[in-house]
Design a protein around this motif. Structure first.
Motif, PDB file in Angstrom:
ATOM      1  N   ALA A 148       0.806  -1.218   0.000  1.00  0.00           N
ATOM      2  CA  ALA A 148       0.000   0.000   0.000  1.00  0.00           C
ATOM      3  C   ALA A 148       0.842   1.273   0.000  1.00  0.00           C
ATOM      4  CB  ALA A 148      -0.933  -0.001   1.221  1.00  0.00           C
ATOM      5  N   PHE A 149       2.136   1.158   0.236  1.00  0.00           N
ATOM      6  CA  PHE A 149       2.978   2.346   0.385  1.00  0.00           C
ATOM      7  C   PHE A 149       2.959   3.218  -0.868  1.00  0.00           C
ATOM      8  CE2 PHE A 149       6.979   4.622  -0.073  1.00  0.00           C
ATOM      9  CZ  PHE A 149       7.114   5.238   1.154  1.00  0.00           C
ATOM     10  N   GLY A 150       3.254   2.619  -2.029  1.00  0.00           N
ATOM     11  CA  GLY A 150       3.325   3.388  -3.267  1.00  0.00           C
ATOM     12  C   GLY A 150       2.018   4.075  -3.630  1.00  0.00           C
ATOM     13  N   PRO A 151       0.895   3.326  -3.664  1.00  0.00           N
ATOM     14  CA  PRO A 151      -0.382   3.976  -4.006  1.00  0.00           C
ATOM     15  C   PRO A 151      -0.782   5.084  -3.036  1.00  0.00           C
ATOM     16  CG  PRO A 151      -0.564   1.591  -4.223  1.00  0.00           C
ATOM     17  CD  PRO A 151       0.759   1.866  -3.589  1.00  0.00           C
ATOM     18  N   LEU A 152      -0.521   4.903  -1.739  1.00  0.00           N
ATOM     19  CA  LEU A 152      -0.898   5.929  -0.765  1.00  0.00           C
ATOM     20  C   LEU A 152      -0.044   7.178  -0.916  1.00  0.00           C
ATOM     21  CD1 LEU A 152      -1.534   3.760   2.420  1.00  0.00           C
ATOM     22  CD2 LEU A 152      -3.234   5.043   1.111  1.00  0.00           C
ATOM     23  N   LEU A 153       1.262   6.984  -1.117  1.00  0.00           N
ATOM     24  CA  LEU A 153       2.141   8.141  -1.300  1.00  0.00           C
ATOM     25  C   LEU A 153       1.766   8.898  -2.565  1.00  0.00           C
ATOM     26  CD1 LEU A 153       4.540   9.673  -0.147  1.00  0.00           C
ATOM     27  CD2 LEU A 153       6.047   8.214  -1.502  1.00  0.00           C
ATOM     28  N   ALA A 154       1.412   8.173  -3.628  1.00  0.00           N
ATOM     29  CA  ALA A 154       0.988   8.833  -4.861  1.00  0.00           C
ATOM     30  C   ALA A 154      -0.303   9.612  -4.642  1.00  0.00           C
ATOM     31  CB  ALA A 154       0.802   7.794  -5.962  1.00  0.00           C
ATOM     32  N   ALA A 155      -1.228   9.055  -3.846  1.00  0.00           N
ATOM     33  CA  ALA A 155      -2.491   9.747  -3.567  1.00  0.00           C
ATOM     34  C   ALA A 155      -2.245  11.016  -2.758  1.00  0.00           C
ATOM     35  CB  ALA A 155      -3.442   8.814  -2.828  1.00  0.00           C
ATOM     36  N   VAL A 156      -1.292  10.968  -1.826  1.00  0.00           N
ATOM     37  CA  VAL A 156      -0.944  12.163  -1.048  1.00  0.00           C
ATOM     38  C   VAL A 156      -0.421  13.255  -1.972  1.00  0.00           C
ATOM     39  CG1 VAL A 156       0.648  13.079   0.679  1.00  0.00           C
ATOM     40  CG2 VAL A 156      -0.512  10.904   1.092  1.00  0.00           C
ATOM     41  N   GLN A 157       0.452  12.867  -2.891  1.00  0.00           N
ATOM     42  CA  GLN A 157       1.075  13.852  -3.774  1.00  0.00           C
ATOM     43  C   GLN A 157       0.077  14.465  -4.757  1.00  0.00           C
ATOM     44  OE1 GLN A 157       4.176  11.310  -5.301  1.00  0.00           O
ATOM     45  NE2 GLN A 157       5.653  12.001  -3.785  1.00  0.00           N
ATOM     46  N   THR A 158      -0.935  13.694  -5.161  1.00  0.00           N
ATOM     47  CA  THR A 158      -1.930  14.221  -6.105  1.00  0.00           C
ATOM     48  C   THR A 158      -3.156  14.795  -5.411  1.00  0.00           C
ATOM     49  OG1 THR A 158      -2.947  12.017  -6.330  1.00  0.00           O
ATOM     50  CG2 THR A 158      -1.223  12.615  -7.910  1.00  0.00           C
ATOM     51  N   GLY A 159      -3.236  14.672  -4.072  1.00  0.00           N
ATOM     52  CA  GLY A 159      -4.366  15.217  -3.331  1.00  0.00           C
ATOM     53  C   GLY A 159      -5.673  14.525  -3.636  1.00  0.00           C
ATOM     54  N   GLN A 160      -5.654  13.181  -3.583  1.00  0.00           N
ATOM     55  CA  GLN A 160      -6.841  12.406  -3.940  1.00  0.00           C
ATOM     56  C   GLN A 160      -7.210  11.447  -2.816  1.00  0.00           C
ATOM     57  OE1 GLN A 160      -6.426  10.645  -7.776  1.00  0.00           O
ATOM     58  NE2 GLN A 160      -8.587  10.145  -7.993  1.00  0.00           N
TER      59      GLN A 160
END
Length: 323
Positions: free
Chosen positions: A146-158
């Motif tokens: 889950a690390f990669g998808p969550l970090l990407a969601a944080v960066q895109t504000g989703q």
């Protein structure tokens, strides 16, 4: 994240971790490789602000201050007392992974690069901490899917949704979260954000997220509150006691030697027509124990506790689906 930016962040961490002084931005610009490529002052400061935000979101504590009362601008450093982890007890599979990592860290390429960076600091007149480590691991690594998808969601504000396994009772519950950041606390990874189901801030341990992390809604809709310190929030809400517990297993006869060395045989039992032994084992942190036990496949079956049995079953299903 691009390779160039990742290297610049590593250089920045090494620079700020290796000094006792507060370094002003202009000094960092001259010392840290990558900042010299900025075409002008505005471009550099935008780049530097993004990098500081990235480090804070990864849980790296930056200190801001001044060395002397007559200094005109603030400087930055990383306090080793906050950066370093405390004592960690490792399961056998985790110890093996650490041994592999140590061999990587001792490679001539990384050692040479680290020494070169320290020489640049000394040449610039920076007071270098002689006790600082001479080697830096160039990547942030975690085994949590889950690390990669969550970090990407944080960066895109989703916003995201996922299934979360509660330790007690052992059940899965769906969660919808507006993620503010992913941080590491005492050797574990957590995502912090606004839980839409509870309408309140919450943190979730990544190792208890089951299955895929799903995106919800449009990008750019989630904003992290300016007054929230992610590390302090996790520290204040995740004061979990050590998860030392007695595990009851069935082991196939004359197999799973690694488990047997640490277990106590308490009886015998035939499981699905296969003779085996009933054993009891003391484990610390059922999350890491699940991966360790799952590695023995059909030779080891968890009978109790239920949360560990389900965790092992989920890992075996993931392996089966990937093959």
């Amino acid at each position: 994240m691009s390779v160039v930016r990742a290297e610049r962040l590593v250089n920045l961490v090494l620079c700020l971790l290796s000094t006792r002084q507060y370094l002003p931005a202009e000094s960092i610009r001259k010392i840290v490789s990558g900042y010299g490529d900025a075409p002008n002052d505005d471009a550099f400061f935008r780049m530097f602000e993004r990098d500081k935000t990235e480090l804070r979101e990864l849980g790296i504590p930056l200190e801001v201050g001044r060395n002397w009362s007559f200094d005109k601008v603030d400087g930055y450093r990383i306090a080793r007392r906050d950066y370093e982890l405390g004592d960690i007890e490792l399961e056998p599979d985790e110890a093996a992974a650490v041994a592999l990592a140590v061999r990587l860290w001792d490679s001539p390429e990384l050692t040479g690069a680290a020494h070169g960076a320290l020489l640049k600091l000394r040449a610039a007149g920076v007071d270098v901490d002689q006790g600082a480590p001479a080697v830096v691991e160039p990547k942030v690594r975690t085994t949590e899917p889950a690390f990669g998808p969550l970090l990407a969601a944080v960066q895109t504000g989703q916003a995201v949704s996922f299934d979360y396994r509660r330790p007690s009772p052992a059940e899965l519950r769906g969660r919808t979260l507006e993620p503010w950041g992913v941080v590491s606390w005492r050797g574990r990874w957590y995502v912090v954000g606004h839980d839409r189901d509870r309408d309140a801030p919450r943190c979730f341990r990544l190792s208890r997220i089951v299955g895929d992390v799903r995106l919800v809604g449009k990008a750019g809709t989630v904003r992290r509150p300016a007054d929230v310190d992610l590390l302090k929030f996790v520290a204040s809400t995740s004061n979990e006691p050590p998860e030392t517990s007695t595990v009851r297993l069935w082991l196939a006869k004359h197999r799973a030697a690694g488990l047997r060395r640490r277990a106590t045989v308490v009886g015998e039992r035939v499981l699905d027509g296969e003779p085996g032994d009933l054993v009891e084992l003391e484990v610390l942190h059922t999350d890491s124990a699940a991966s360790w036990i799952a590695g023995y496949g059909q030779d080891a079956v968890v009978l109790e506790p239920d949360v560990l049995r389900k965790a092992v079953h989920e890992r075996l299903l993931a392996v089966a689906e990937a093959t």
